[in-house]
Design a protein around this motif. Structure first.
Motif, PDB file in Angstrom:
ATOM      1  N   ARG A 146       0.830  -1.211   0.000  1.00 39.09           N
ATOM      2  CA  ARG A 146       0.000   0.000   0.000  1.00 39.09           C
ATOM      3  C   ARG A 146       0.863   1.259   0.000  1.00 39.09           C
ATOM      4  O   ARG A 146       0.477   2.289  -0.560  1.00 39.09           O
ATOM      5  N   TRP A 147       2.011   1.182   0.625  1.00 41.54           N
ATOM      6  CA  TRP A 147       2.944   2.311   0.610  1.00 41.54           C
ATOM      7  C   TRP A 147       3.397   2.602  -0.820  1.00 41.54           C
ATOM      8  O   TRP A 147       3.438   3.769  -1.242  1.00 41.54           O
ATOM      9  N   VAL A 148       3.705   1.552  -1.580  1.00 38.69           N
ATOM     10  CA  VAL A 148       4.067   1.732  -2.987  1.00 38.69           C
ATOM     11  C   VAL A 148       2.856   2.177  -3.794  1.00 38.69           C
ATOM     12  O   VAL A 148       2.973   3.029  -4.700  1.00 38.69           O
ATOM     13  N   ASP A 149       1.679   1.647  -3.491  1.00 36.43           N
ATOM     14  CA  ASP A 149       0.464   2.045  -4.208  1.00 36.43           C
ATOM     15  C   ASP A 149       0.248   3.553  -4.147  1.00 36.43           C
ATOM     16  O   ASP A 149      -0.080   4.196  -5.150  1.00 36.43           O
ATOM     17  N   VAL A 150       0.430   4.141  -2.949  1.00 33.13           N
ATOM     18  CA  VAL A 150       0.209   5.578  -2.785  1.00 33.13           C
ATOM     19  C   VAL A 150       1.260   6.374  -3.551  1.00 33.13           C
ATOM     20  O   VAL A 150       0.947   7.391  -4.193  1.00 33.13           O
ATOM     21  N   LEU A 151       2.512   5.920  -3.526  1.00 37.42           N
ATOM     22  CA  LEU A 151       3.552   6.610  -4.285  1.00 37.42           C
ATOM     23  C   LEU A 151       3.249   6.546  -5.777  1.00 37.42           C
ATOM     24  O   LEU A 151       3.378   7.556  -6.491  1.00 37.42           O
ATOM     25  N   ALA A 152       2.835   5.383  -6.270  1.00 36.94           N
ATOM     26  CA  ALA A 152       2.494   5.248  -7.686  1.00 36.94           C
ATOM     27  C   ALA A 152       1.304   6.134  -8.045  1.00 36.94           C
ATOM     28  O   ALA A 152       1.259   6.734  -9.127  1.00 36.94           O
ATOM     29  N   GLU A 153       0.340   6.234  -7.133  1.00 36.82           N
ATOM     30  CA  GLU A 153      -0.816   7.103  -7.367  1.00 36.82           C
ATOM     31  C   GLU A 153      -0.378   8.561  -7.493  1.00 36.82           C
ATOM     32  O   GLU A 153      -0.873   9.297  -8.353  1.00 36.82           O
ATOM     33  N   LEU A 154       0.548   8.974  -6.648  1.00 31.46           N
ATOM     34  CA  LEU A 154       1.080  10.338  -6.740  1.00 31.46           C
ATOM     35  C   LEU A 154       1.754  10.551  -8.088  1.00 31.46           C
ATOM     36  O   LEU A 154       1.535  11.575  -8.756  1.00 31.46           O
ATOM     37  N   HIS A 155       2.575   9.603  -8.514  1.00 28.03           N
ATOM     38  CA  HIS A 155       3.314   9.747  -9.761  1.00 28.03           C
ATOM     39  C   HIS A 155       2.403   9.728 -10.990  1.00 28.03           C
ATOM     40  O   HIS A 155       2.797  10.212 -12.059  1.00 28.03           O
ATOM     41  N   ARG A 156       1.207   9.176 -10.852  1.00 31.59           N
ATOM     42  CA  ARG A 156       0.265   9.149 -11.976  1.00 31.59           C
ATOM     43  C   ARG A 156      -0.572  10.420 -12.078  1.00 31.59           C
ATOM     44  O   ARG A 156      -1.255  10.638 -13.076  1.00 31.59           O
ATOM     45  N   LEU A 157      -0.545  11.263 -11.052  1.00 34.54           N
ATOM     46  CA  LEU A 157      -1.340  12.485 -11.085  1.00 34.54           C
ATOM     47  C   LEU A 157      -0.938  13.366 -12.267  1.00 34.54           C
ATOM     48  O   LEU A 157       0.242  13.463 -12.612  1.00 34.54           O
ATOM     49  N   GLY A 282       8.456  -9.773   7.298  1.00 34.17           N
ATOM     50  CA  GLY A 282       7.395  -9.511   6.341  1.00 34.17           C
ATOM     51  C   GLY A 282       7.592  -8.270   5.502  1.00 34.17           C
ATOM     52  O   GLY A 282       6.924  -8.108   4.466  1.00 34.17           O
ATOM     53  N   MET A 283       8.476  -7.353   5.938  1.00 39.12           N
ATOM     54  CA  MET A 283       8.728  -6.150   5.141  1.00 39.12           C
ATOM     55  C   MET A 283       9.420  -6.547   3.839  1.00 39.12           C
ATOM     56  O   MET A 283      10.307  -7.405   3.821  1.00 39.12           O
ATOM     57  N   MET A 284       9.037  -5.897   2.753  1.00 42.25           N
ATOM     58  CA  MET A 284       9.643  -6.179   1.457  1.00 42.25           C
ATOM     59  C   MET A 284      11.076  -5.651   1.427  1.00 42.25           C
ATOM     60  O   MET A 284      11.416  -4.696   2.127  1.00 42.25           O
ATOM     61  N   THR A 285      11.917  -6.269   0.629  1.00 41.40           N
ATOM     62  CA  THR A 285      13.278  -5.762   0.420  1.00 41.40           C
ATOM     63  C   THR A 285      13.243  -4.616  -0.583  1.00 41.40           C
ATOM     64  O   THR A 285      12.235  -4.377  -1.254  1.00 41.40           O
ATOM     65  N   ARG A 286      14.363  -3.921  -0.714  1.00 43.63           N
ATOM     66  CA  ARG A 286      14.432  -2.838  -1.690  1.00 43.63           C
ATOM     67  C   ARG A 286      14.163  -3.357  -3.101  1.00 43.63           C
ATOM     68  O   ARG A 286      13.448  -2.723  -3.884  1.00 43.63           O
ATOM     69  N   ARG A 287      14.737  -4.498  -3.442  1.00 45.18           N
ATOM     70  CA  ARG A 287      14.503  -5.055  -4.779  1.00 45.18           C
ATOM     71  C   ARG A 287      13.035  -5.424  -4.979  1.00 45.18           C
ATOM     72  O   ARG A 287      12.484  -5.227  -6.075  1.00 45.18           O
ATOM     73  N   GLN A 288      12.399  -5.943  -3.962  1.00 45.43           N
ATOM     74  CA  GLN A 288      10.978  -6.263  -4.076  1.00 45.43           C
ATOM     75  C   GLN A 288      10.134  -4.998  -4.230  1.00 45.43           C
ATOM     76  O   GLN A 288       9.155  -4.990  -4.982  1.00 45.43           O
ATOM     77  N   ILE A 289      10.519  -3.944  -3.532  1.00 44.29           N
ATOM     78  CA  ILE A 289       9.813  -2.665  -3.675  1.00 44.29           C
ATOM     79  C   ILE A 289       9.922  -2.161  -5.107  1.00 44.29           C
ATOM     80  O   ILE A 289       8.930  -1.735  -5.721  1.00 44.29           O
ATOM     81  N   VAL A 290      11.132  -2.204  -5.664  1.00 46.91           N
ATOM     82  CA  VAL A 290      11.326  -1.737  -7.043  1.00 46.91           C
ATOM     83  C   VAL A 290      10.503  -2.586  -8.019  1.00 46.91           C
ATOM     84  O   VAL A 290       9.854  -2.061  -8.930  1.00 46.91           O
ATOM     85  N   ALA A 291      10.510  -3.891  -7.824  1.00 42.97           N
ATOM     86  CA  ALA A 291       9.753  -4.772  -8.713  1.00 42.97           C
ATOM     87  C   ALA A 291       8.258  -4.491  -8.621  1.00 42.97           C
ATOM     88  O   ALA A 291       7.545  -4.478  -9.650  1.00 42.97           O
ATOM     89  N   TYR A 292       7.757  -4.243  -7.413  1.00 41.88           N
ATOM     90  CA  TYR A 292       6.330  -3.963  -7.267  1.00 41.88           C
ATOM     91  C   TYR A 292       5.992  -2.591  -7.850  1.00 41.88           C
ATOM     92  O   TYR A 292       4.919  -2.407  -8.449  1.00 41.88           O
ATOM     93  N   TYR A 293       6.900  -1.633  -7.722  1.00 42.40           N
ATOM     94  CA  TYR A 293       6.694  -0.318  -8.343  1.00 42.40           C
ATOM     95  C   TYR A 293       6.613  -0.463  -9.863  1.00 42.40           C
ATOM     96  O   TYR A 293       5.770   0.166 -10.509  1.00 42.40           O
ATOM     97  N   GLU A 294       7.479  -1.273 -10.441  1.00 41.31           N
ATOM     98  CA  GLU A 294       7.416  -1.532 -11.883  1.00 41.31           C
ATOM     99  C   GLU A 294       6.050  -2.099 -12.262  1.00 41.31           C
ATOM    100  O   GLU A 294       5.444  -1.688 -13.261  1.00 41.31           O
ATOM    101  N   GLU A 295       5.571  -3.040 -11.473  1.00 40.20           N
ATOM    102  CA  GLU A 295       4.276  -3.665 -11.746  1.00 40.20           C
ATOM    103  C   GLU A 295       3.140  -2.642 -11.676  1.00 40.20           C
ATOM    104  O   GLU A 295       2.240  -2.643 -12.527  1.00 40.20           O
ATOM    105  N   LYS A 296       3.171  -1.773 -10.686  1.00 43.95           N
ATOM    106  CA  LYS A 296       2.079  -0.809 -10.493  1.00 43.95           C
ATOM    107  C   LYS A 296       2.094   0.317 -11.506  1.00 43.95           C
ATOM    108  O   LYS A 296       1.050   0.903 -11.808  1.00 43.95           O
ATOM    109  N   THR A 297       3.264   0.673 -12.006  1.00 41.59           N
ATOM    110  CA  THR A 297       3.369   1.832 -12.900  1.00 41.59           C
ATOM    111  C   THR A 297       3.577   1.450 -14.359  1.00 41.59           C
ATOM    112  O   THR A 297       3.480   2.317 -15.242  1.00 41.59           O
ATOM    113  N   GLY A 298       3.894   0.183 -14.627  1.00 41.90           N
ATOM    114  CA  GLY A 298       4.206  -0.208 -15.992  1.00 41.90           C
ATOM    115  C   GLY A 298       5.542   0.333 -16.467  1.00 41.90           C
ATOM    116  O   GLY A 298       5.817   0.395 -17.658  1.00 41.90           O
TER     117      GLY A 298
END
Length: 359
Positions: A146-157, A282-298
């Motif tokens: 959800r933390w990445v979701d909100v950042l991606a939402e900001l970047h899509r504005l 349970g916290m994602m690693t930096r690489r996992q965060i980047v991969a999920y950001y790629e998924e959310k933003t294309g």
């Protein structure tokens, strides 16, 4: 879920040397916000390292006041009117910003400009997790997403439709950031910290091109700048501290965020600079965060090690600018005393990333 009251952000007595004129503030607020009534008291949130944040209680109403710090300030930082305008533009389109209420630059009220906004009450993660069985590995993974979701939402504005096109110039953004932060570090350097010259030279020599899709970026997006719902603490209800927001490269925003991200496999020395529980189970690693950001933003993220290295350097500059004030006796906040050591740790981390694929 029970409310983790031990992690609700609490205001305390104002630190010595950072007091406000209660009568002047009260008179201004009651004249500007007509609905206010009752006695006025001022307390301070002690957790921030940059702009000072105060809780203003007027009867039963709670407001938050933001003003620049005392002492030496970075030339382009701490622009209260800019931050207030960003909140005003985002409030109708981005549901995570607190509503701005008033901006003041009258010397009779305060020696510096300030603004007032609504208070959002909730949980803010600090160095350790709140107590409670709900803060488990499943919760941590869900919160990271959800933390990445909100950042991606900001970047899509659409920052142009928001009226923020003039906030920054995306052309040449990467180069300006490298040159600008390098100059800031040299200006704020004290004799007891590394010179960072090798890191600055590597960043300048390996700069990526400007991002093809510039975005509105927060520039300090991290766990302790988001507010979590006290009942559903995996849900983000607020994003704070917009003083460095601009239009620029969204990957630099992500790199700046992950510079704060300590994970379980990091060195013990690097873990010493942790300010948030990003290494909890349970916290994602930096690489996992980047991969999920790629998924959310294309977006396909290439050479993220450069963005991560720049994020580490930029974080060191921010820490050094704050440490400069302590070093020269411009603030007595005891938290600042150890920031010089943190700058050294960040220099070692940035040096390890140079020329590698590490992040």
């Amino acid at each position: 879920m029970s409310t983790p009251t031990n992690k609700m952000d609490q205001a305390r007595a104002v630190r010595q040397g950072e007091s406000l004129d209660v009568d002047a503030v009260a008179t201004y607020l009651k004249a500007t916000l007509k609905e206010l009534d009752g006695p006025v008291s001022i307390r301070q949130f002690h957790s921030g390292y940059s702009n000072l944040t105060y809780l203003i209680s007027v009867g039963a109403r709670e407001l938050v006041l933001r003003r620049p710090p005392f002492g030496k300030k970075a030339r382009s930082a701490h622009d209260m009117n800019r931050e207030y305008c960003i909140l005003s533009a985002l409030a109708p389109v981005f549901p995570y910003v607190p509503s701005p209420l008033a901006y003041c630059d009258e010397p009779a009220v305060m020696d510096v400009p300030f603004y007032v906004m609504e208070r959002l009450s909730g949980v803010i993660l600090r160095k350790t997790l709140p107590e409670g069985p709900q803060f488990d590995a499943v919760w941590a993974d869900r919160l990271c997403r959800r933390w990445v979701d909100v950042l991606a939402e900001l970047h899509r504005l659409d920052y142009q439709k928001c009226g923020l096109a003039e906030l920054g110039n995306p052309e040449g953004y990467v180069n300006r950031q490298v040159q600008g932060w390098s100059a800031r570090y040299r200006d704020a350097r004290t004799d007891d910290v590394p010179d960072f010259e090798a890191v600055m030279a590597w960043l300048a020599a390996n700069m990526p091109s400007d991002h093809p899709k510039p975005a509105l970026i927060h520039n300090d997006y991290k766990f302790d700048n988001v507010i979590l719902d006290p009942i559903e603490p995996d849900r983000i209800i607020g994003v704070l501290d917009w003083e460095m927001a601009t239009v620029g490269d969204p990957l630099m925003d992500l790199g700046a965020s992950l510079a704060y991200w300590i994970e379980s496999g990091d060195s013990e020395e690097f873990k010493l600079v942790a300010t948030m529980p990003t290494d909890a189970p349970g916290m994602m690693t930096r690489r996992q965060i980047v991969a999920y950001y790629e998924e959310k933003t294309g977006t396909t993220v290439k050479n993220f090690s450069w963005y991560y290295c720049f994020g580490l350097f930029r974080l060191a500059v921010i820490a050094q600018q704050i440490y400069y004030r302590f070093y020269h006796g411009q603030t007595t906040d005891p938290r600042f005393e150890m920031l010089g050591l943190g700058v050294g740790v960040l220099e070692k981390a940035a040096s390890r990333v140079m020329g590698s694929s590490e992040y």
